[in-house]
Design a protein around this motif. Structure first.
Motif, PDB file in Angstrom:
ATOM      1  N   SER A 228     -23.068  13.109  17.913  1.00 52.46           N
ATOM      2  CA  SER A 228     -23.939  13.489  16.808  1.00 52.46           C
ATOM      3  C   SER A 228     -24.144  14.997  16.785  1.00 52.46           C
ATOM      4  O   SER A 228     -24.164  15.636  17.840  1.00 52.46           O
ATOM      5  CB  SER A 228     -25.299  12.785  16.938  1.00 52.46           C
ATOM      6  N   HIS A 229     -24.276  15.532  15.566  1.00 53.41           N
ATOM      7  CA  HIS A 229     -24.590  16.949  15.375  1.00 53.41           C
ATOM      8  C   HIS A 229     -25.838  17.061  14.503  1.00 53.41           C
ATOM      9  O   HIS A 229     -25.903  16.464  13.422  1.00 53.41           O
ATOM     10  CB  HIS A 229     -23.422  17.690  14.724  1.00 53.41           C
ATOM     11  N   ILE A 230     -26.820  17.809  14.976  1.00 52.10           N
ATOM     12  CA  ILE A 230     -28.102  17.954  14.284  1.00 52.10           C
ATOM     13  C   ILE A 230     -28.284  19.414  13.909  1.00 52.10           C
ATOM     14  O   ILE A 230     -28.041  20.304  14.738  1.00 52.10           O
ATOM     15  CB  ILE A 230     -29.268  17.499  15.185  1.00 52.10           C
ATOM     16  N   SER A 231     -28.705  19.666  12.696  1.00 48.42           N
ATOM     17  CA  SER A 231     -28.939  21.049  12.261  1.00 48.42           C
ATOM     18  C   SER A 231     -30.262  21.133  11.511  1.00 48.42           C
ATOM     19  O   SER A 231     -30.601  20.242  10.721  1.00 48.42           O
ATOM     20  CB  SER A 231     -27.797  21.538  11.363  1.00 48.42           C
ATOM     21  N   TYR A 232     -31.010  22.196  11.782  1.00 50.08           N
ATOM     22  CA  TYR A 232     -32.276  22.473  11.113  1.00 50.08           C
ATOM     23  C   TYR A 232     -32.083  23.685  10.199  1.00 50.08           C
ATOM     24  O   TYR A 232     -31.549  24.714  10.615  1.00 50.08           O
ATOM     25  CB  TYR A 232     -33.382  22.752  12.125  1.00 50.08           C
ATOM     26  N   GLU A 233     -32.521  23.548   8.974  1.00 50.14           N
ATOM     27  CA  GLU A 233     -32.377  24.627   8.001  1.00 50.14           C
ATOM     28  C   GLU A 233     -33.378  25.733   8.294  1.00 50.14           C
ATOM     29  O   GLU A 233     -34.551  25.467   8.595  1.00 50.14           O
ATOM     30  CB  GLU A 233     -32.578  24.079   6.589  1.00 50.14           C
ATOM     31  N   VAL A 234     -32.911  26.975   8.228  1.00 47.26           N
ATOM     32  CA  VAL A 234     -33.801  28.110   8.439  1.00 47.26           C
ATOM     33  C   VAL A 234     -34.865  28.124   7.358  1.00 47.26           C
ATOM     34  O   VAL A 234     -34.566  28.001   6.164  1.00 47.26           O
ATOM     35  CB  VAL A 234     -33.009  29.431   8.438  1.00 47.26           C
ATOM     36  N   ASN A 235     -36.107  28.246   7.780  1.00 49.78           N
ATOM     37  CA  ASN A 235     -37.239  28.160   6.862  1.00 49.78           C
ATOM     38  C   ASN A 235     -37.800  29.560   6.613  1.00 49.78           C
ATOM     39  O   ASN A 235     -38.446  30.144   7.481  1.00 49.78           O
ATOM     40  CB  ASN A 235     -38.311  27.240   7.463  1.00 49.78           C
ATOM     41  N   ARG A 243     -40.089  21.189   7.971  1.00 51.92           N
ATOM     42  CA  ARG A 243     -38.716  21.375   8.428  1.00 51.92           C
ATOM     43  C   ARG A 243     -37.742  20.575   7.563  1.00 51.92           C
ATOM     44  O   ARG A 243     -38.096  19.546   6.993  1.00 51.92           O
ATOM     45  CB  ARG A 243     -38.577  20.905   9.882  1.00 51.92           C
ATOM     46  N   LYS A 244     -36.497  21.043   7.527  1.00 50.83           N
ATOM     47  CA  LYS A 244     -35.422  20.313   6.876  1.00 50.83           C
ATOM     48  C   LYS A 244     -34.303  20.137   7.896  1.00 50.83           C
ATOM     49  O   LYS A 244     -33.836  21.111   8.472  1.00 50.83           O
ATOM     50  CB  LYS A 244     -34.914  21.062   5.643  1.00 50.83           C
ATOM     51  N   MET A 245     -33.911  18.896   8.100  1.00 45.71           N
ATOM     52  CA  MET A 245     -32.896  18.626   9.104  1.00 45.71           C
ATOM     53  C   MET A 245     -31.827  17.686   8.573  1.00 45.71           C
ATOM     54  O   MET A 245     -32.091  16.855   7.691  1.00 45.71           O
ATOM     55  CB  MET A 245     -33.534  18.039  10.373  1.00 45.71           C
ATOM     56  N   ASP A 246     -30.620  17.852   9.091  1.00 43.77           N
ATOM     57  CA  ASP A 246     -29.494  16.981   8.763  1.00 43.77           C
ATOM     58  C   ASP A 246     -28.858  16.529  10.063  1.00 43.77           C
ATOM     59  O   ASP A 246     -28.841  17.270  11.062  1.00 43.77           O
ATOM     60  CB  ASP A 246     -28.460  17.720   7.912  1.00 43.77           C
ATOM     61  N   CYS A 247     -28.335  15.326  10.052  1.00 45.67           N
ATOM     62  CA  CYS A 247     -27.740  14.751  11.254  1.00 45.67           C
ATOM     63  C   CYS A 247     -26.464  14.008  10.870  1.00 45.67           C
ATOM     64  O   CYS A 247     -26.503  13.119  10.011  1.00 45.67           O
ATOM     65  CB  CYS A 247     -28.733  13.814  11.930  1.00 45.67           C
ATOM     66  N   VAL A 248     -25.359  14.371  11.496  1.00 41.95           N
ATOM     67  CA  VAL A 248     -24.081  13.697  11.268  1.00 41.95           C
ATOM     68  C   VAL A 248     -23.761  12.868  12.502  1.00 41.95           C
ATOM     69  O   VAL A 248     -23.667  13.395  13.614  1.00 41.95           O
ATOM     70  CB  VAL A 248     -22.946  14.711  11.003  1.00 41.95           C
ATOM     71  N   MET A 249     -23.595  11.551  12.301  1.00 38.45           N
ATOM     72  CA  MET A 249     -23.293  10.636  13.396  1.00 38.45           C
ATOM     73  C   MET A 249     -21.778  10.528  13.523  1.00 38.45           C
ATOM     74  O   MET A 249     -21.133   9.747  12.823  1.00 38.45           O
ATOM     75  CB  MET A 249     -23.935   9.266  13.141  1.00 38.45           C
ATOM     76  N   ASP A 250     -21.197  11.309  14.420  1.00 40.12           N
ATOM     77  CA  ASP A 250     -19.747  11.383  14.547  1.00 40.12           C
ATOM     78  C   ASP A 250     -19.116  10.068  14.979  1.00 40.12           C
ATOM     79  O   ASP A 250     -17.929   9.838  14.726  1.00 40.12           O
ATOM     80  CB  ASP A 250     -19.364  12.472  15.551  1.00 40.12           C
ATOM     81  N   SER A 251     -19.869   9.216  15.642  1.00 32.48           N
ATOM     82  CA  SER A 251     -19.305   7.980  16.187  1.00 32.48           C
ATOM     83  C   SER A 251     -19.501   6.778  15.263  1.00 32.48           C
ATOM     84  O   SER A 251     -19.041   5.678  15.594  1.00 32.48           O
ATOM     85  CB  SER A 251     -19.938   7.671  17.551  1.00 32.48           C
ATOM     86  N   ILE A 252     -20.177   6.975  14.110  1.00 32.54           N
ATOM     87  CA  ILE A 252     -20.462   5.851  13.219  1.00 32.54           C
ATOM     88  C   ILE A 252     -19.788   6.101  11.869  1.00 32.54           C
ATOM     89  O   ILE A 252     -20.177   7.023  11.149  1.00 32.54           O
ATOM     90  CB  ILE A 252     -21.975   5.651  13.022  1.00 32.54           C
ATOM     91  N   PRO A 253     -18.789   5.297  11.485  1.00 29.02           N
ATOM     92  CA  PRO A 253     -18.151   5.470  10.174  1.00 29.02           C
ATOM     93  C   PRO A 253     -19.105   5.082   9.057  1.00 29.02           C
ATOM     94  O   PRO A 253     -20.000   4.244   9.238  1.00 29.02           O
ATOM     95  CB  PRO A 253     -16.942   4.538  10.236  1.00 29.02           C
ATOM     96  N   LYS A 304     -18.105  10.030   8.213  1.00 25.42           N
ATOM     97  CA  LYS A 304     -19.119   9.585   9.162  1.00 25.42           C
ATOM     98  C   LYS A 304     -20.484   9.491   8.481  1.00 25.42           C
ATOM     99  O   LYS A 304     -20.743  10.130   7.460  1.00 25.42           O
ATOM    100  CB  LYS A 304     -19.187  10.538  10.351  1.00 25.42           C
ATOM    101  N   VAL A 305     -21.357   8.697   9.074  1.00 18.01           N
ATOM    102  CA  VAL A 305     -22.706   8.528   8.537  1.00 18.01           C
ATOM    103  C   VAL A 305     -23.468   9.845   8.654  1.00 18.01           C
ATOM    104  O   VAL A 305     -23.480  10.478   9.715  1.00 18.01           O
ATOM    105  CB  VAL A 305     -23.448   7.412   9.290  1.00 18.01           C
ATOM    106  N   ALA A 306     -24.094  10.252   7.573  1.00 17.11           N
ATOM    107  CA  ALA A 306     -24.908  11.471   7.548  1.00 17.11           C
ATOM    108  C   ALA A 306     -26.342  11.096   7.213  1.00 17.11           C
ATOM    109  O   ALA A 306     -26.598  10.318   6.286  1.00 17.11           O
ATOM    110  CB  ALA A 306     -24.364  12.459   6.519  1.00 17.11           C
ATOM    111  N   LEU A 307     -27.271  11.636   7.986  1.00 22.55           N
ATOM    112  CA  LEU A 307     -28.693  11.372   7.781  1.00 22.55           C
ATOM    113  C   LEU A 307     -29.400  12.667   7.410  1.00 22.55           C
ATOM    114  O   LEU A 307     -28.988  13.757   7.794  1.00 22.55           O
ATOM    115  CB  LEU A 307     -29.323  10.792   9.057  1.00 22.55           C
ATOM    116  N   LYS A 308     -30.469  12.537   6.663  1.00 19.50           N
ATOM    117  CA  LYS A 308     -31.298  13.687   6.298  1.00 19.50           C
ATOM    118  C   LYS A 308     -32.759  13.287   6.393  1.00 19.50           C
ATOM    119  O   LYS A 308     -33.102  12.106   6.304  1.00 19.50           O
ATOM    120  CB  LYS A 308     -30.978  14.143   4.875  1.00 19.50           C
ATOM    121  N   ASN A 309     -33.620  14.266   6.579  1.00 16.50           N
ATOM    122  CA  ASN A 309     -35.036  13.938   6.669  1.00 16.50           C
ATOM    123  C   ASN A 309     -35.613  13.678   5.275  1.00 16.50           C
ATOM    124  O   ASN A 309     -35.219  14.293   4.288  1.00 16.50           O
ATOM    125  CB  ASN A 309     -35.819  15.046   7.367  1.00 16.50           C
ATOM    126  N   LYS A 310     -36.514  12.742   5.222  1.00 19.09           N
ATOM    127  CA  LYS A 310     -37.169  12.381   3.965  1.00 19.09           C
ATOM    128  C   LYS A 310     -38.146  13.486   3.581  1.00 19.09           C
ATOM    129  O   LYS A 310     -38.992  13.891   4.396  1.00 19.09           O
ATOM    130  CB  LYS A 310     -37.898  11.055   4.139  1.00 19.09           C
TER     131      LYS A 310
END
Length: 397
Positions: A228-235, A243-253, A304-310
């Motif tokens: 997984s790779h997690i990134s926080y957007e510069v505020n 905060r704004k964050m995105d998460c890419v799950m490299d192991s989950i199609p 891959k599955v990508a997640l974002k914060n609500k």
């Protein structure tokens, strides 16, 4: 006889067998561990229980002990003998189907589909340790069962959180979280391949395994597989904006969250005797074909599955940003978040209010936080993502 008494009797009999199997100490004072004598196991009265009666007993234990610490009775039943162990493994379903965490490998398996699994995280500021627990009830008054422990280590150019099984943070190494210098980008590494096409990292992140800080299980190989790779957007507004964050799950199609899709599921820890993890079928996935070398053909090049914060909404009356945590979060904090599937991964068009929350994390006390997760991520992945929220983020707040 009550099932609790039956389990205690089984534990006592197993202990007696173990004591009979231990060799006497030699002159050096060291006692070498010996495998239990198969003949002694066969002498166990519980090992000779008729199969029909055995399955009936195990079925009642499995249904009756749905939460920890009572769940330990199911684990104890698997330790009676090989026959009982096979029966328990066949009977105990993965968390995705049962919503229960039983064996250690359960923390690496996707969470339940129907409802989130409710856990909590305790923080120890003195030792810079974090403990993922699951309670006997939904209340946070009990200590709960410790599932995973993490310890924070500061490096000159990054920060690492080493994650292990056990309650003291120095047990079996299962993975880690690594940040960049600014604390805005993180990578989650699994000690074991989460899927067939996983590639071990050979860069600067591949170190510390087997050192004094962690104690890998004997005979268990460990590596660093990015999952997984997690990134926080510069505020630019500082702490006044969420905060704004995105998460890419490299192991989950991405097909895993579509209708009929299934996420890769580890079914056991691999052995060090295997020369190549990719050739060992210790995981399963219904989507995609697998060739003779263990490589999943259809999902290797799949998105891959990508997640974002609500995104929270501004409450004019309270003068703050608000999210509906359904009573699971009671204290305001910049660390609080809810993750949903991004527009590219979502099976249906995005709808902020109607999106299913895959992971939510929030504060309820000074050093106590709730963590609720569900399919397609595992407890280990969810814990690592939540750990990223604890790190100080230069330029984000």
């Amino acid at each position: 006889m009550p099932f609790s008494n039956m389990v205690q009797e089984m534990k006592g009999e197993i202990g007696a067998i173990s004591r009979r199997c231990l060799p006497r100490p030699r002159g050096t004072g060291r006692v070498e561990r010996a495998e239990p004598d198969e003949a002694a196991l066969r002498e166990s009265s519980w090992a000779n229980v008729p199969p029909e009666l055995m399955r009936e007993v195990l079925k009642k234990v499995e249904v009756g002990e749905a939460r920890w610490p009572g769940r330990a009775a199911v684990v104890a039943s698997a330790g009676v003998c090989r026959g009982w162990r096979r029966a328990v493994k066949e009977m105990v379903l993965v968390p995705e189907a049962s919503g229960k965490l039983t064996f250690p490998i359960s923390v690496k398996q996707p969470g339940p589909r129907d409802a989130p699994l409710k856990c909590f995280i305790r923080r120890n500021r003195t030792t810079q340790s974090y403990f993922l627990c699951i309670g006997a009830t939904d209340a946070l008054s009990d200590d709960g069962k410790v599932l995973l422990a993490a310890r924070k280590y500061r490096r000159p150019s990054c920060t690492e959180y080493l994650i292990s099984l056990g309650s003291k943070g120095n047990g079996t190494y299962v993975g880690k979280l690594r940040s960049n210098f600014l604390g805005t980008k993180f990578t989650v590494y699994d000690a074991h391949p989460p899927c067939a096409e996983a590639v071990v990292s050979k860069g600067p992140s591949a170190h510390m395994i087997g050192s004094a800080q962690v104690s890998p299980m004997k005979g268990l190989s460990a590596g660093n597989y990015p999952v997984s790779h997690i990134s926080y957007e510069v505020n630019v507004f500082g702490s006044r904006a969420p905060r704004k964050m995105d998460c890419v799950m490299d192991s989950i199609p991405v097909s895993a969250i579509k209708e009929g899709g299934t996420a890769p599921t580890q079914t056991g820890f691999p052995s060090s005797a295997s020369s190549s993890f990719a050739s060992v079928p210790f995981f399963k996935a219904k989507s995609g074909q697998v060739d003779s070398s263990g490589t999943q053909l259809n999902s290797q090049n799949e998105s891959k599955v990508a997640l974002k914060n609500k995104s929270p909404s501004w409450n004019q009356q309270l003068r703050c940003w608000c999210l509906n945590f359904h009573g699971r979060v009671t204290a305001a904090s910049v660390k609080n978040f809810q993750l949903v599937a991004s527009d590219e991964s979502a099976p249906t068009p995005s709808n902020q209010e109607g999106d299913d929350v895959i992971l939510q994390f929030g504060k309820v006390g000074k050093d106590l936080f709730t963590m609720d997760y569900r399919y397609p991520i595992s407890a280990f992945q969810a814990f690592a993502i939540c750990l990223s929220s604890f790190e100080t983020k230069i330029g984000c707040e």
